[in-house]
Design an enzyme around this catalytic site. Structure first.
Site, PDB file in Angstrom:
ATOM      1  CD  GLU A 273      -2.901  -0.951  -0.067  1.00 31.42           C
ATOM      2  OE1 GLU A 273      -2.970   0.138  -0.666  1.00 31.42           O
ATOM      3  OE2 GLU A 273      -3.536  -1.958  -0.431  1.00 31.42           O
TER       4      GLU A 273
ATOM      5  CE1 TYR B  31      -6.509   3.006  -0.047  1.00 32.45           C
ATOM      6  CE2 TYR B  31      -4.139   3.012   0.266  1.00 32.45           C
ATOM      7  CZ  TYR B  31      -5.263   2.458  -0.286  1.00 32.45           C
ATOM      8  OH  TYR B  31      -5.167   1.337  -1.039  1.00 32.45           O
TER       9      TYR B  31
ATOM     10  CG  ASP C 171      -8.054   4.525  -3.855  1.00 29.11           C
ATOM     11  OD1 ASP C 171      -9.307   4.461  -3.827  1.00 29.11           O
ATOM     12  OD2 ASP C 171      -7.382   3.950  -4.726  1.00 29.11           O
TER      13      ASP C 171
ATOM     14  CB  CYS D  81     -15.738   3.909 -12.095  1.00 32.57           C
ATOM     15  SG  CYS D  81     -16.628   5.440 -11.764  1.00 32.57           S
TER      16      CYS D  81
ATOM     17  CB  CYS E 110     -21.329   3.604 -17.820  1.00 32.10           C
ATOM     18  SG  CYS E 110     -20.509   5.077 -17.158  1.00 32.10           S
TER      19      CYS E 110
ATOM     20  CB  CYS F 284     -20.319   0.038 -14.327  1.00 24.53           C
ATOM     21  SG  CYS F 284     -20.206   0.432 -12.568  1.00 24.53           S
TER      22      CYS F 284
ATOM     23  CB  CYS G  51     -24.145   4.969 -11.278  1.00 22.13           C
ATOM     24  SG  CYS G  51     -22.927   6.292 -11.401  1.00 22.13           S
TER      25      CYS G  51
END
Length: 362
Positions: free
Chosen positions: A38, A121, A139, A193, A200, A203, A209
DNA sequence: TATACGTGGCA
DNA sequence: TTGCCAAGTAT
């Protein structure tokens, strides 16, 4: 969030189970490995961080190995990745863990949060993925996904966006598989995204959305206004003495901290680069003499644009390198040092190392 | 809160 | 070519 968190979570996890990339840290729940991964991935594309992660684990398989390493070695492994303060803080945190916690890594968000270099985060990512703690890891990907998903709750208020995203993310990790929910949101942001051309049509959340419904995907996430980026001029001295190059180590804190480079001096207001170069030679204790104008290189940092005027010189006496932060190095020694990107490029262009040997993977 | 802090890929 | 953006943190 209009749809229920339970429904959204289920769609998210089903999609993630079928579409996730094989990133190397996806094979483990070891907190040390996840923490390193990370940290490497902060402000860095995950695929790019992956190559560094593998090298890092080969070199420092445990937190004790990392703590025992020289900072120079850590920085060398980090070379080319940028944001070098991350490497210094990771190293310092490893030493704290070994010195103050007997090598025992934190197990909760709150404990992780106290380590240098570990912010909201990273603490949430490690706590959720390694220990199953239900904390939201937000994030850039998650922010974009949820800001679009909840677009109608946000309007044009940046602060409101942060609150809405936080609330939505927290609701989603409050059930099964919090670590996977966090990763699924990030993966969705990275692969579907996307910032410019979201996919889309594929998705799993498109049906609910709000940005997709009202054609607002280009408007979200809201972003703070851009700042102008100033240009700064520098003179760089590429000095050789008996086949060696003069290099200096940058101050441990600040820009490119701890990295080595060819001596570089900022041009004062109205000063010609050649004048800066001459003054730099003097400051290094080098004898005055001719410096040949070399290439002019441009390098973009996040907050300014650097124009580097390179000057080439050969000296008969080494004059300078008594300080530990200033060295005359052979081409091989140069290769072994953690160099700034610009210095690495210069070293290659000057032919100090065989072509094709690149330190940064990818 | 706004700013410092790298580098590479991409449209 | 230029600007945006990336599994952010510290001050």
């Amino acid at each position: 969030m209009k749809a229920t968190p339970v429904t959204v979570r289920r769609r998210l996890l089903e999609w993630f189970d079928g579409h996730r990339r094989a990133l190397p840290w996806r094979q483990t729940t070891d907190p040390y490995r996840l923490w390193v991964a990370e940290t490497l991935a902060q402000q860095t594309q995950a695929v790019r961080a992956a190559a560094y992660y593998l090298r890092f684990m080969a070199c420092f398989p445990t937190v004790a190995d990392l703590a025992a390493a020289d900072l120079n070695t850590v920085l060398k492994l980090w070379e080319g990745l940028g944001y070098y303060q991350r490497a210094r803080r990771l190293h310092r945190a490893a030493q704290e863990i070994c010195a103050l916690r007997q090598g025992q890594l934190p197990a909760t968000f709150a404990e992780w949060r106290t380590l240098p270099g570990v912010g909201d985060y990273t603490a949430a990512a490690v706590a959720s993925m390694a220990f199953g703690e239900p904390v939201a890891a937000i994030d850039g990907n998650v922010r974009r996904v949820l800001a679009r998903f909840c677009a109608t709750d946000i309007g044009d208020d940046l602060a409101r966006q942060a609150a809405v995203v936080q609330a939505a993310a927290q609701a989603l990790v409050g059930g099964a598989r919090p670590g996977d929910v966090n990763q699924a949101l990030m993966e969705l942001g990275a692969m579907v995204c996307r910032p410019r051309t979201p996919r889309c049509a594929t998705c799993p959340l498109a049906a609910d959305c709000m940005a997709q419904r009202y054609k607002l995907t280009a408007h979200y996430p809201l972003r703070p206004p851009r700042r102008i980026r100033p240009t700064r001029m520098f003179a760089c001295l590429l000095v050789t003495w008996q086949g060696r190059y003069l290099v200096v180590r940058r101050h441990q804190t600040g820009l490119l901290g701890g990295l080595w480079e060819f001596p570089t001096f900022p041009c004062r207001e109205g000063e010609l680069p050649a004048e800066t170069a001459a003054s730099g030679r003097h400051r290094l204790g080098l004898p005055p003499g001719p410096s040949t104008p070399g290439p002019v290189l441009a390098h973009n940092f996040t907050h300014f644009r650097q124009i580097l005027h390179v000057f080439l010189a050969t000296v008969e006496t080494p004059g300078a390198a008594t300080d530990a932060e200033v060295r005359w190095v052979t081409p091989d020694e140069l290769d072994a040092l953690p160099l700034t990107r610009l210095a690495r490029r210069l070293a290659q262009s000057v032919g100090t190392k065989p072509a094709g040997v690149e330190t940064a993977p990818g």
